[in-house]
Write an enzyme that holds these catalytic residues in place. Sequence first.
Site, PDB file in Angstrom:
ATOM      1  N   GLN A   1       0.423   9.627  -7.564  1.00 46.33           N
ATOM      2  CA  GLN A   1       1.256   9.034  -6.501  1.00 46.33           C
ATOM      3  C   GLN A   1       1.336   7.515  -6.603  1.00 46.33           C
ATOM      4  O   GLN A   1       2.221   6.878  -6.044  1.00 46.33           O
ATOM      5  CB  GLN A   1       0.687   9.387  -5.120  1.00 46.33           C
ATOM      6  CG  GLN A   1       0.749  10.860  -4.817  1.00 46.33           C
ATOM      7  CD  GLN A   1      -0.239  11.240  -3.723  1.00 46.33           C
ATOM      8  OE1 GLN A   1       0.113  11.337  -2.571  1.00 46.33           O
ATOM      9  NE2 GLN A   1      -1.503  11.455  -4.086  1.00 46.33           N
TER      10      GLN A   1
ATOM     11  N   ARG B   1      -5.554   7.793   3.784  1.00 48.19           N
ATOM     12  CA  ARG B   1      -6.931   7.738   4.280  1.00 48.19           C
ATOM     13  C   ARG B   1      -6.980   7.822   5.808  1.00 48.19           C
ATOM     14  O   ARG B   1      -7.662   8.671   6.365  1.00 48.19           O
ATOM     15  CB  ARG B   1      -7.530   6.410   3.808  1.00 48.19           C
ATOM     16  CG  ARG B   1      -8.923   6.140   4.226  1.00 48.19           C
ATOM     17  CD  ARG B   1      -9.336   4.778   3.706  1.00 48.19           C
ATOM     18  NE  ARG B   1      -9.500   4.769   2.263  1.00 48.19           N
ATOM     19  CZ  ARG B   1     -10.599   5.199   1.640  1.00 48.19           C
ATOM     20  NH1 ARG B   1     -11.612   5.647   2.331  1.00 48.19           N
ATOM     21  NH2 ARG B   1     -10.678   5.157   0.329  1.00 48.19           N
TER      22      ARG B   1
ATOM     23  N   HIS C   1      -3.921  10.099  -8.112  1.00 50.74           N
ATOM     24  CA  HIS C   1      -3.359   8.824  -8.563  1.00 50.74           C
ATOM     25  C   HIS C   1      -1.978   8.946  -9.192  1.00 50.74           C
ATOM     26  O   HIS C   1      -1.360   7.914  -9.473  1.00 50.74           O
ATOM     27  CB  HIS C   1      -4.342   8.127  -9.508  1.00 50.74           C
ATOM     28  CG  HIS C   1      -5.589   7.705  -8.787  1.00 50.74           C
ATOM     29  ND1 HIS C   1      -6.640   8.555  -8.572  1.00 50.74           N
ATOM     30  CD2 HIS C   1      -5.915   6.535  -8.182  1.00 50.74           C
ATOM     31  CE1 HIS C   1      -7.582   7.932  -7.878  1.00 50.74           C
ATOM     32  NE2 HIS C   1      -7.164   6.704  -7.619  1.00 50.74           N
TER      33      HIS C   1
ATOM     34  N   ARG D   1       1.554  33.312  -3.265  1.00 50.78           N
ATOM     35  CA  ARG D   1       0.283  32.641  -2.985  1.00 50.78           C
ATOM     36  C   ARG D   1       0.485  31.507  -1.990  1.00 50.78           C
ATOM     37  O   ARG D   1       1.587  30.979  -1.879  1.00 50.78           O
ATOM     38  CB  ARG D   1      -0.207  31.925  -4.245  1.00 50.78           C
ATOM     39  CG  ARG D   1      -0.877  32.727  -5.245  1.00 50.78           C
ATOM     40  CD  ARG D   1      -1.097  31.799  -6.442  1.00 50.78           C
ATOM     41  NE  ARG D   1      -1.757  32.512  -7.497  1.00 50.78           N
ATOM     42  CZ  ARG D   1      -1.665  32.184  -8.780  1.00 50.78           C
ATOM     43  NH1 ARG D   1      -0.918  31.164  -9.143  1.00 50.78           N
ATOM     44  NH2 ARG D   1      -2.327  32.874  -9.676  1.00 50.78           N
TER      45      ARG D   1
ATOM     46  N   THR E   1       0.859  -1.182   0.000  1.00 50.50           N
ATOM     47  CA  THR E   1       0.000   0.000   0.000  1.00 50.50           C
ATOM     48  C   THR E   1       0.890   1.225   0.000  1.00 50.50           C
ATOM     49  O   THR E   1       1.888   1.260   0.736  1.00 50.50           O
ATOM     50  CB  THR E   1      -0.966   0.090   1.208  1.00 50.50           C
ATOM     51  OG1 THR E   1      -1.465   1.437   1.291  1.00 50.50           O
ATOM     52  CG2 THR E   1      -0.333  -0.261   2.532  1.00 50.50           C
ATOM     53  N   ILE E   2       0.538   2.200  -0.822  1.00 51.35           N
ATOM     54  CA  ILE E   2       1.330   3.431  -0.807  1.00 51.35           C
ATOM     55  C   ILE E   2       1.156   4.143   0.528  1.00 51.35           C
ATOM     56  O   ILE E   2       1.967   4.964   0.903  1.00 51.35           O
ATOM     57  CB  ILE E   2       0.969   4.383  -1.971  1.00 51.35           C
ATOM     58  CG1 ILE E   2      -0.480   4.865  -1.879  1.00 51.35           C
ATOM     59  CG2 ILE E   2       1.261   3.747  -3.312  1.00 51.35           C
ATOM     60  CD1 ILE E   2      -0.738   6.109  -2.709  1.00 51.35           C
ATOM     61  N   ASP E   3       0.079   3.808   1.260  1.00 57.83           N
ATOM     62  CA  ASP E   3      -0.209   4.508   2.523  1.00 57.83           C
ATOM     63  C   ASP E   3       0.734   4.109   3.666  1.00 57.83           C
ATOM     64  O   ASP E   3       0.800   4.796   4.676  1.00 57.83           O
ATOM     65  CB  ASP E   3      -1.651   4.228   2.970  1.00 57.83           C
ATOM     66  CG  ASP E   3      -2.674   4.833   2.040  1.00 57.83           C
ATOM     67  OD1 ASP E   3      -2.276   5.598   1.139  1.00 57.83           O
ATOM     68  OD2 ASP E   3      -3.877   4.550   2.206  1.00 57.83           O
TER      69      ASP E   3
HETATM   70  O1  F6P Z   1      -5.204   2.609  -0.171  1.00 63.54           O
HETATM   71  C1  F6P Z   1      -4.474   3.268  -1.114  1.00 63.54           C
HETATM   72  C2  F6P Z   1      -5.202   4.494  -1.625  1.00 63.54           C
HETATM   73  O2  F6P Z   1      -4.386   5.059  -2.626  1.00 63.54           O
HETATM   74  C3  F6P Z   1      -5.583   5.515  -0.562  1.00 63.54           C
HETATM   75  O3  F6P Z   1      -4.545   6.372  -0.201  1.00 63.54           O
HETATM   76  C4  F6P Z   1      -6.734   6.239  -1.234  1.00 63.54           C
HETATM   77  O4  F6P Z   1      -7.627   6.784  -0.289  1.00 63.54           O
HETATM   78  C5  F6P Z   1      -7.396   5.156  -1.997  1.00 63.54           C
HETATM   79  O5  F6P Z   1      -6.430   4.155  -2.244  1.00 63.54           O
HETATM   80  C6  F6P Z   1      -8.015   5.624  -3.301  1.00 63.54           C
HETATM   81  O6  F6P Z   1      -8.660   4.561  -3.888  1.00 63.54           O
HETATM   82  P1  F6P Z   1      -9.307   4.555  -5.352  1.00 63.54           P
HETATM   83  O7  F6P Z   1      -8.181   4.551  -6.334  1.00 63.54           O
HETATM   84  O8  F6P Z   1     -10.074   3.289  -5.391  1.00 63.54           O
HETATM   85  O9  F6P Z   1     -10.139   5.782  -5.473  1.00 63.54           O
END
Ligand code: F6P
Length: 342
Positions: free
Chosen positions: A274, A172, A272, A163, A126-128
């Site tokens: 990221q 999340r 996305h 700015r 997970t990137i998180d």
């Molecule tokens: O769990 C990884 C994640 O990139 C979260 O950081 C983000 O909230 C979520 O997925 C976004 O999901 P989706 O691509 O389904 O909108």
Amino acid sequence: MRVGVLTGGGDCPGLNAVIRAVVRKGTQEYGHTFAGFRDGWRGALRGDVRPLDIAAVRGILPRGGTVLGSSRTNPFREDDGVRRIKETLAKEEIEALIAIGGEDTLGVAARLWEEHGVPCVGVPKTIDNDLSATDYTFGFDTAVGVATEAIDRLHTTAESHMRVLVVEVMGRHAGWIALHSGLAGGANVVLIPEQRFDIEQVCAWIESRFRVRYAPIVVVAEGAMPKDGQMVLKDGSTDAFGHVRLSGVGEWLAAEIERRTGKEARTTVLGHTQRGGTPSAFDRWLATRFGLHAVDAVHARDFGSMVALRGTDIVRVPLAEATAQLKTVDPALYAEAGVFFG
Ligand code: F6P
């Protein structure tokens, strides 16, 4: 042994590196054969399977995304989900499953093993970076790199126009991307989901930054929340695991900052970007090692386990433990960054 492989949940740079390492080591050293399920648990439910041999994984190491496809399908929410998965495994003569995913995908793998005896091994992604059993997940380093580069670029345009620039990053429940990229990029304010923020304090930091004639950069995680308010959302839609779609707090912040300080403010939502594109060297290294150790775990029939990074070692932990608790930013770690705020 014939082994199934799937990638589930949000995609993440490094997934292909795991798949390649699993297939290379599993084929060369153990003589196993592999089958890839398309689109995560959806492929396991539908019997949508593709062959995975060494030729199929050539050249995929630096590629972002996943050659197997991904989805947020939850088999426990589907009619007869477990029976259908077992049917696919029996039909394809698959004796073990490697599930590469985050808390949701691995949570399904843990339940399938514990409650239904489906032999699963997990690989955390997970990137998180919010899985507690591993020091790092692959994908995180790439995401932090993308966010840091964006912050670097935003500094010069913010200063040219004097700015406020707000950068909304993913995260999340955990502010790891915000904190790491905010520190690396020299942000003046970093807001994370773990600590509700005070908008008056944010505006005070912004005004103090303008007093030294520099334009402020605010990094905000998509799950960050104001002290006296709710999570800011675009709409209330949810996925199959019940997660609501985030993004919106960046726009909200810029509007609130303009209203309260009279300074012009703009928002960049990195979204996305990221998650897309080629993985960093660190993520390729970590993902490759996870893949090598996952296939070892399968070979040792250590089902119900997940590979994890502890220091520089790859260890095995119970899948259930891995998904039990989220790893969030410690308040002391966040406080450490406070010296740069304002
Ligand atoms: O769990 C990884 C994640 O990139 C979260 O950081 C983000 O909230 C979520 O997925 C976004 O999901 P989706 O691509 O389904 O909108």
